[in-house]
Design a protein around this motif. Sequence first.
Motif, PDB file in Angstrom:
ATOM      1  N   LEU A 255      39.442  35.204  36.090  1.00 22.62           N
ATOM      2  CA  LEU A 255      39.122  36.138  37.164  1.00 22.62           C
ATOM      3  C   LEU A 255      37.763  36.764  36.855  1.00 22.62           C
ATOM      4  CD1 LEU A 255      41.566  38.775  38.704  1.00 22.62           C
ATOM      5  CD2 LEU A 255      39.119  39.149  38.545  1.00 22.62           C
ATOM      6  N   VAL A 256      36.799  36.530  37.743  1.00 18.17           N
ATOM      7  CA  VAL A 256      35.432  37.034  37.543  1.00 18.17           C
ATOM      8  C   VAL A 256      35.142  38.122  38.570  1.00 18.17           C
ATOM      9  CG1 VAL A 256      32.973  36.457  37.551  1.00 18.17           C
ATOM     10  CG2 VAL A 256      34.627  34.826  36.626  1.00 18.17           C
TER      11      VAL A 256
ATOM     12  N   LEU B  22      45.936  39.462  42.029  1.00 19.31           N
ATOM     13  CA  LEU B  22      44.529  39.725  42.345  1.00 19.31           C
ATOM     14  C   LEU B  22      44.404  41.000  43.166  1.00 19.31           C
ATOM     15  CD1 LEU B  22      41.525  39.040  42.485  1.00 19.31           C
ATOM     16  CD2 LEU B  22      42.041  37.470  44.360  1.00 19.31           C
ATOM     17  N   HIS B  23      45.261  41.165  44.160  1.00 22.99           N
ATOM     18  CA  HIS B  23      45.273  42.400  44.946  1.00 22.99           C
ATOM     19  C   HIS B  23      45.354  43.619  44.031  1.00 22.99           C
ATOM     20  CE1 HIS B  23      45.290  42.062  49.298  1.00 22.99           C
ATOM     21  NE2 HIS B  23      46.022  40.965  49.241  1.00 22.99           N
ATOM     22  N   ASP B  24      46.258  43.559  43.048  1.00 18.49           N
ATOM     23  CA  ASP B  24      46.459  44.686  42.149  1.00 18.49           C
ATOM     24  C   ASP B  24      45.217  44.962  41.293  1.00 18.49           C
ATOM     25  OD1 ASP B  24      49.043  44.958  43.121  1.00 18.49           O
ATOM     26  OD2 ASP B  24      49.943  43.772  41.490  1.00 18.49           O
ATOM     27  N   VAL B  25      44.576  43.897  40.830  1.00 14.24           N
ATOM     28  CA  VAL B  25      43.374  44.061  40.020  1.00 14.24           C
ATOM     29  C   VAL B  25      42.254  44.699  40.839  1.00 14.24           C
ATOM     30  CG1 VAL B  25      41.526  42.822  38.814  1.00 14.24           C
ATOM     31  CG2 VAL B  25      43.912  42.211  38.397  1.00 14.24           C
ATOM     32  N   VAL B  26      42.064  44.209  42.062  1.00 14.27           N
ATOM     33  CA  VAL B  26      41.012  44.770  42.921  1.00 14.27           C
ATOM     34  C   VAL B  26      41.239  46.262  43.118  1.00 14.27           C
ATOM     35  CG1 VAL B  26      39.959  44.718  45.213  1.00 14.27           C
ATOM     36  CG2 VAL B  26      40.605  42.572  44.091  1.00 14.27           C
ATOM     37  N   ARG B  27      42.476  46.632  43.430  1.00 18.06           N
ATOM     38  CA  ARG B  27      42.780  48.044  43.682  1.00 18.06           C
ATOM     39  C   ARG B  27      42.589  48.883  42.432  1.00 18.06           C
ATOM     40  NH1 ARG B  27      45.075  49.156  48.503  1.00 18.06           N
ATOM     41  NH2 ARG B  27      45.715  47.373  49.790  1.00 18.06           N
ATOM     42  N   ALA B  28      42.941  48.333  41.282  1.00 19.12           N
ATOM     43  CA  ALA B  28      42.812  49.091  40.032  1.00 19.12           C
ATOM     44  C   ALA B  28      41.359  49.314  39.640  1.00 19.12           C
ATOM     45  CB  ALA B  28      43.552  48.367  38.908  1.00 19.12           C
ATOM     46  N   LEU B  29      40.523  48.326  39.910  1.00 18.05           N
ATOM     47  CA  LEU B  29      39.133  48.415  39.465  1.00 18.05           C
ATOM     48  C   LEU B  29      38.196  48.959  40.535  1.00 18.05           C
ATOM     49  CD1 LEU B  29      37.491  47.732  36.896  1.00 18.05           C
ATOM     50  CD2 LEU B  29      37.008  45.499  37.900  1.00 18.05           C
TER      51      LEU B  29
ATOM     52  N   ALA C  78      37.964  38.139  46.838  1.00 18.47           N
ATOM     53  CA  ALA C  78      38.171  39.431  47.490  1.00 18.47           C
ATOM     54  C   ALA C  78      36.884  40.220  47.336  1.00 18.47           C
ATOM     55  CB  ALA C  78      39.344  40.182  46.862  1.00 18.47           C
ATOM     56  N   MET C  79      36.606  41.065  48.313  1.00 21.88           N
ATOM     57  CA  MET C  79      35.406  41.902  48.312  1.00 21.88           C
ATOM     58  C   MET C  79      35.824  43.363  48.312  1.00 21.88           C
ATOM     59  SD  MET C  79      33.274  39.659  51.121  1.00 21.88           S
ATOM     60  CE  MET C  79      34.739  39.184  52.039  1.00 21.88           C
ATOM     61  N   ALA C  80      34.997  44.207  47.685  1.00 21.42           N
ATOM     62  CA  ALA C  80      35.367  45.620  47.571  1.00 21.42           C
ATOM     63  C   ALA C  80      34.121  46.480  47.471  1.00 21.42           C
ATOM     64  CB  ALA C  80      36.263  45.843  46.347  1.00 21.42           C
ATOM     65  N   GLU C  81      34.309  47.784  47.683  1.00 22.80           N
ATOM     66  CA  GLU C  81      33.274  48.800  47.514  1.00 22.80           C
ATOM     67  C   GLU C  81      32.113  48.605  48.480  1.00 22.80           C
ATOM     68  OE1 GLU C  81      32.129  49.509  43.411  1.00 22.80           O
ATOM     69  OE2 GLU C  81      34.070  48.769  42.694  1.00 22.80           O
ATOM     70  N   ALA C  82      32.300  49.052  49.702  1.00 29.93           N
ATOM     71  CA  ALA C  82      31.257  48.947  50.712  1.00 29.93           C
ATOM     72  C   ALA C  82      29.998  49.680  50.265  1.00 29.93           C
ATOM     73  CB  ALA C  82      31.752  49.516  52.046  1.00 29.93           C
TER      74      ALA C  82
ATOM     75  N   GLY D 256      42.292  34.567  29.720  1.00 26.35           N
ATOM     76  CA  GLY D 256      43.418  34.634  28.797  1.00 26.35           C
ATOM     77  C   GLY D 256      44.496  35.605  29.219  1.00 26.35           C
ATOM     78  N   PHE D 257      44.362  36.195  30.408  1.00 24.60           N
ATOM     79  CA  PHE D 257      45.367  37.109  30.938  1.00 24.60           C
ATOM     80  C   PHE D 257      46.239  36.387  31.968  1.00 24.60           C
ATOM     81  CE2 PHE D 257      41.883  39.872  29.645  1.00 24.60           C
ATOM     82  CZ  PHE D 257      42.528  40.934  29.022  1.00 24.60           C
ATOM     83  N   GLU D 258      47.463  36.866  32.157  1.00 27.95           N
ATOM     84  CA  GLU D 258      48.295  36.419  33.271  1.00 27.95           C
ATOM     85  C   GLU D 258      48.018  37.346  34.447  1.00 27.95           C
ATOM     86  OE1 GLU D 258      52.396  35.996  32.413  1.00 27.95           O
ATOM     87  OE2 GLU D 258      52.081  34.703  30.654  1.00 27.95           O
ATOM     88  N   VAL D 259      47.292  36.844  35.435  1.00 32.65           N
ATOM     89  CA  VAL D 259      46.895  37.682  36.568  1.00 32.65           C
ATOM     90  C   VAL D 259      48.041  37.856  37.551  1.00 32.65           C
ATOM     91  CG1 VAL D 259      45.301  37.886  38.515  1.00 32.65           C
ATOM     92  CG2 VAL D 259      44.475  37.055  36.298  1.00 32.65           C
ATOM     93  N   GLY D 260      48.799  36.801  37.785  1.00 31.48           N
ATOM     94  CA  GLY D 260      49.941  36.917  38.683  1.00 31.48           C
ATOM     95  C   GLY D 260      49.675  36.449  40.095  1.00 31.48           C
ATOM     96  N   GLY D 261      48.798  35.466  40.257  1.00 33.64           N
ATOM     97  CA  GLY D 261      48.558  34.897  41.574  1.00 33.64           C
ATOM     98  C   GLY D 261      47.822  35.843  42.504  1.00 33.64           C
ATOM     99  N   VAL D 262      47.934  35.558  43.798  1.00 36.48           N
ATOM    100  CA  VAL D 262      47.206  36.329  44.804  1.00 36.48           C
ATOM    101  C   VAL D 262      47.642  37.792  44.802  1.00 36.48           C
ATOM    102  CG1 VAL D 262      46.832  36.593  47.289  1.00 36.48           C
ATOM    103  CG2 VAL D 262      46.730  34.314  46.249  1.00 36.48           C
ATOM    104  N   ASP D 263      48.944  38.044  44.639  1.00 34.68           N
ATOM    105  CA  ASP D 263      49.415  39.428  44.579  1.00 34.68           C
ATOM    106  C   ASP D 263      48.813  40.154  43.380  1.00 34.68           C
ATOM    107  OD1 ASP D 263      50.911  39.068  46.866  1.00 34.68           O
ATOM    108  OD2 ASP D 263      52.797  38.706  45.797  1.00 34.68           O
TER     109      ASP D 263
END
Length: 318
Positions: free
Chosen positions: A283-284, A57-64, A307-311, A48-55
Amino acid sequence: MLVTALPGQSLPAVIEPDNDLSILDVIKENRAEIRSLITRTGAAMFRGFEVGGVDGLHDVVRALSGAPLDYTERTSPRSSLSGNVFTSTDYPPTEEIFLHNECSYQAQWPMKVFFYCLQPAETQGATPFADVREVYRHIDPAVAEEFIRRKWMYVRNFSEMGGSWQYFYDTDDRSQVERYCGSQGIDVEWVGTDGLRTRAVREPVHPHPVTGEPVWFNHATFFHISSLPQIYQEEMLEMYGEENLPTNSYYGDGARIPDDVMKHLQKAYRAALTRFDWQADDLVVIDNMLTAHGREPFTGGRRIAIAMAEASDAPVEP
């Protein structure tokens, strides 16, 4: 934010807007709570959120989770959409992808994986999930103990037909491949004029770095040829023979894993499977050590970005 659940499904938990805050503002205000939710349940979906496409997603990954990780030691064909955001596996839409934990064959792996729906399929196309704690409970203790005692080995063969080592290691420098593999506990064997065979022995069960609980975390089932549809098993064996299969799994001492054991493991994953239908902008985020994922066959123009994060070898953040 409003936290709910999908009807009749244990995964994922659902985060929905209950005001006009953007997804980034929701993460900023509730970051610790969201991370705790992901660790507790194994997966959380922003719907139910407007994620804003691939860009976006980048922002969400960095924020979380911080900067997204590169896709190293590749086993699946993927295309970069932007930086370290990739397409999900580029396999034909008629094929199922069996449940697995991302990069669990590696010495290090991402702790978080993000899935973002750019375009849902016309039919099917779900990304099924399975709580591997539940998978572990479905595995006969004698089977699990055998794997823990003997560990598991994965063998990969790189060739023009099965996929070149130059593509999967993203280099044409043999010495670079050897250095990388040596640092990751992977044995290297150069075969013929330009072939490569690698072997690595891994643990099948790992402690979760936050909860401490033991989790079934490996690619033993996914890499085994019996997890392919029967028609592909026959074609692959006829084309390559067992020794030269692109990937296959064995016990850690190199012995074949009995067919009934593999069927038992496959059944354990399917017993824990949950699925839902994607909606555009879903977005899961999964805890990769707690949640396995796969893919249903589909029709239509399904597009899922990952996208993958947190080694896993980085300092642990709860």
